[in-house]
Design a protein around this motif. Structure first.
Motif, short mmCIF file in Angstrom:
data_model
loop_
_atom_site.label_atom_id
_atom_site.label_comp_id
_atom_site.label_asym_id
_atom_site.label_seq_id
_atom_site.Cartn_x
_atom_site.Cartn_y
_atom_site.Cartn_z
N PHE A 104 -1.09 2.82 -1.28
CA PHE A 104 -0.03 2.44 -0.35
C PHE A 104 0.80 1.35 -1.00
CE2 PHE A 104 1.78 -0.33 2.84
CZ PHE A 104 2.26 0.52 3.81
N LYS A 105 2.12 1.54 -1.04
CA LYS A 105 3.01 0.50 -1.58
C LYS A 105 4.01 0.15 -0.50
CE LYS A 105 5.47 -0.71 -5.77
NZ LYS A 105 6.90 -0.84 -5.51
N ASN A 106 4.09 -1.12 -0.22
CA ASN A 106 4.91 -1.56 0.91
C ASN A 106 6.39 -1.56 0.58
OD1 ASN A 106 5.59 -2.50 3.39
ND2 ASN A 106 4.80 -4.59 3.10
N ASP A 107 7.06 -0.50 0.99
CA ASP A 107 8.51 -0.42 0.85
C ASP A 107 9.07 -0.47 2.27
OD1 ASP A 107 11.14 0.42 0.76
OD2 ASP A 107 10.80 2.00 -0.72
N LYS A 108 9.69 -1.60 2.60
CA LYS A 108 10.10 -1.84 4.00
C LYS A 108 11.18 -0.87 4.48
CE LYS A 108 8.24 -6.36 4.82
NZ LYS A 108 7.99 -7.12 3.58
N SER A 109 11.85 -0.17 3.52
CA SER A 109 12.89 0.77 3.95
C SER A 109 12.29 2.09 4.42
CB SER A 109 13.88 1.03 2.80
OG SER A 109 13.24 1.78 1.78
N LYS A 110 10.96 2.23 4.25
CA LYS A 110 10.32 3.49 4.65
C LYS A 110 9.30 3.26 5.76
CE LYS A 110 10.46 5.64 0.07
NZ LYS A 110 9.60 5.79 -1.09
N THR A 111 8.89 4.34 6.41
CA THR A 111 7.86 4.22 7.44
C THR A 111 6.50 3.98 6.76
OG1 THR A 111 7.30 6.56 7.39
CG2 THR A 111 9.03 5.89 8.93
N TRP A 112 5.54 3.51 7.57
CA TRP A 112 4.20 3.24 7.03
C TRP A 112 3.63 4.51 6.38
CZ3 TRP A 112 -0.76 5.04 7.72
CH2 TRP A 112 -1.77 4.26 7.15
N GLN A 113 3.75 5.63 7.07
CA GLN A 113 3.16 6.88 6.55
C GLN A 113 3.85 7.34 5.27
OE1 GLN A 113 2.19 10.05 9.18
NE2 GLN A 113 1.27 8.73 10.72
N ALA A 114 5.15 7.11 5.16
CA ALA A 114 5.88 7.55 3.97
C ALA A 114 5.50 6.72 2.73
CB ALA A 114 7.38 7.46 4.22
N ASN A 115 4.96 5.53 2.97
CA ASN A 115 4.55 4.67 1.85
C ASN A 115 3.16 5.01 1.31
OD1 ASN A 115 6.83 3.07 1.59
ND2 ASN A 115 6.19 1.69 3.25
N LEU A 116 2.51 5.95 1.96
CA LEU A 116 1.14 6.31 1.59
C LEU A 116 1.18 7.53 0.68
CD1 LEU A 116 -1.82 5.54 2.39
CD2 LEU A 116 -1.60 7.18 4.27
N ARG A 117 0.56 7.41 -0.51
CA ARG A 117 0.59 8.52 -1.48
C ARG A 117 -0.81 8.89 -1.94
NH1 ARG A 117 5.89 9.07 -3.72
NH2 ARG A 117 6.97 9.31 -1.73
N LEU A 118 -1.06 10.19 -2.05
CA LEU A 118 -2.33 10.65 -2.61
C LEU A 118 -2.28 10.49 -4.13
CD1 LEU A 118 -5.06 12.24 -2.32
CD2 LEU A 118 -3.71 14.31 -2.66
N ILE A 119 -3.29 9.83 -4.70
CA ILE A 119 -3.32 9.72 -6.17
C ILE A 119 -4.04 10.93 -6.76
CG2 ILE A 119 -4.09 8.37 -8.15
CD1 ILE A 119 -4.03 5.88 -6.49
N SER A 120 -5.29 11.14 -6.33
CA SER A 120 -6.09 12.20 -6.94
C SER A 120 -7.37 12.45 -6.15
CB SER A 120 -6.42 11.75 -8.37
OG SER A 120 -7.19 12.69 -9.03
N LYS A 121 -7.97 13.63 -6.37
CA LYS A 121 -9.25 13.94 -5.73
C LYS A 121 -10.30 14.14 -6.81
CE LYS A 121 -7.07 16.24 -1.81
NZ LYS A 121 -7.07 17.38 -0.90
N PHE A 122 -11.56 13.94 -6.46
CA PHE A 122 -12.65 14.17 -7.43
C PHE A 122 -13.92 14.51 -6.67
CE2 PHE A 122 -14.83 10.27 -6.45
CZ PHE A 122 -13.80 9.41 -6.05
N ASP A 123 -14.81 15.21 -7.34
CA ASP A 123 -16.11 15.50 -6.72
C ASP A 123 -17.27 15.44 -7.71
OD1 ASP A 123 -15.63 17.82 -8.07
OD2 ASP A 123 -15.61 19.13 -6.31
N THR A 124 -17.05 14.74 -8.83
CA THR A 124 -18.16 14.53 -9.76
C THR A 124 -18.20 13.06 -10.17
OG1 THR A 124 -16.90 14.90 -11.80
CG2 THR A 124 -17.88 16.85 -10.75
#
Ligand code: MGP
Length: 225
Positions: A56-76
């Protein structure tokens, strides 16, 4: 041809070629010895769950949800460490940023179905603790999650969040239902113990519903550990 040469499979897809001294009067001869490779050497170690890391990077011009980004998934285990070693330590992030690690399929937000009735164990850190404790607390929290450290209650765990904030950083473990007293109490006890939070320091559990509708700066605790 000796009987020994008869049992050698040549060409062998995975073998070590070595020179074996034969009788002194003869020259060394190359033979192929099948190399037994343990599956440990090439199969990654699976985790019980698949996890997703969010930023999450706080960019005040965007909504809270729009500031949230998926980086990556893993299962090992290996992919966990590859990702962990590839990203910035929390203490190097700009203030206002978060990392969240959640089970695949659960979004790191109050609105997700698995979080709606849930809450969080909250560890609030002093400004001084950013240097001394933040990164090791977060790594230990991640290891508790991916290592399913909560015994019979690991299913109640949704994920964890680290908030890097000027006023004081926070780490929280989110669980799925604030009414599951036994699970919440156990999870709180494990978190406190694994992070090495001194017994005299009290940590609190708050429901997301209360956090989302709070009016002042604090939310009332449903449980403490
Ligand atoms: P925060 O980032 O959890 O804590 O919430 P911070 O920045 O320390 O602020 P404080 O209020 O705890 O002192 C900051 C704000 O982000 C919230 O007031 C919400 O507006 C928004 N927010 C945070 N979360 C976790 C959510 C969420 O799950 N859903 C939505 N819609 N907004 C959220």
């Amino acid at each position: 041809m000796s009987s020994f040469e008869n049992v050698l499979l040549t060409p062998w897809p995975d073998c070590v070629t070595t020179s074996v001294p034969t009788q002194p009067e003869k020259e060394n001869r190359d033979i192929c010895i099948p190399k037994v490779v343990s599956p440990e050497a090439y199969i990654k170690h699976p985790l019980q769950n698949k996890w997703a890391l969010w930023f999450f990077k706080n960019d005040k011009s965007k909504t809270w949800q729009a500031n949230l980004r998926l980086i990556s998934k893993f299962d090992t285990v290996e992919d966990f460490w590859a990702l962990y070693n590839h990203i910035q330590l929390s203490s190097n992030l700009m203030s206002g940023c978060d990392y969240s690690l959640f089970k695949d399929g659960i979004k790191p937000m109050w609105e997700d179905d698995r979080n709606r009735r849930g809450g969080r164990w909250l560890i609030t850190l002093s400004k001084q603790q950013r240097k001394s404790d933040l990164d090791r607390f977060w790594l230990e929290t991640l290891l508790c999650l991916v290592g399913e450290a909560f015994d019979d209650f690991s299913d109640d765990v949704c994920g964890a969040v680290i908030n890097v904030r000027t006023k004081g950083d926070k780490i929280a473990v989110w669980t799925t239902n604030y009414e599951n007293k036994e699970a919440i109490t156990h999870i709180g006890r494990v978190v406190k113990e694994r992070l090495g939070v001194p017994p005299k320091v009290i940590i609190g559990y708050q429901s997301h519903a209360d956090t989302a509708t709070k009016s002042g700066s604090t939310t009332k605790n449903k449980f403490v550990a």
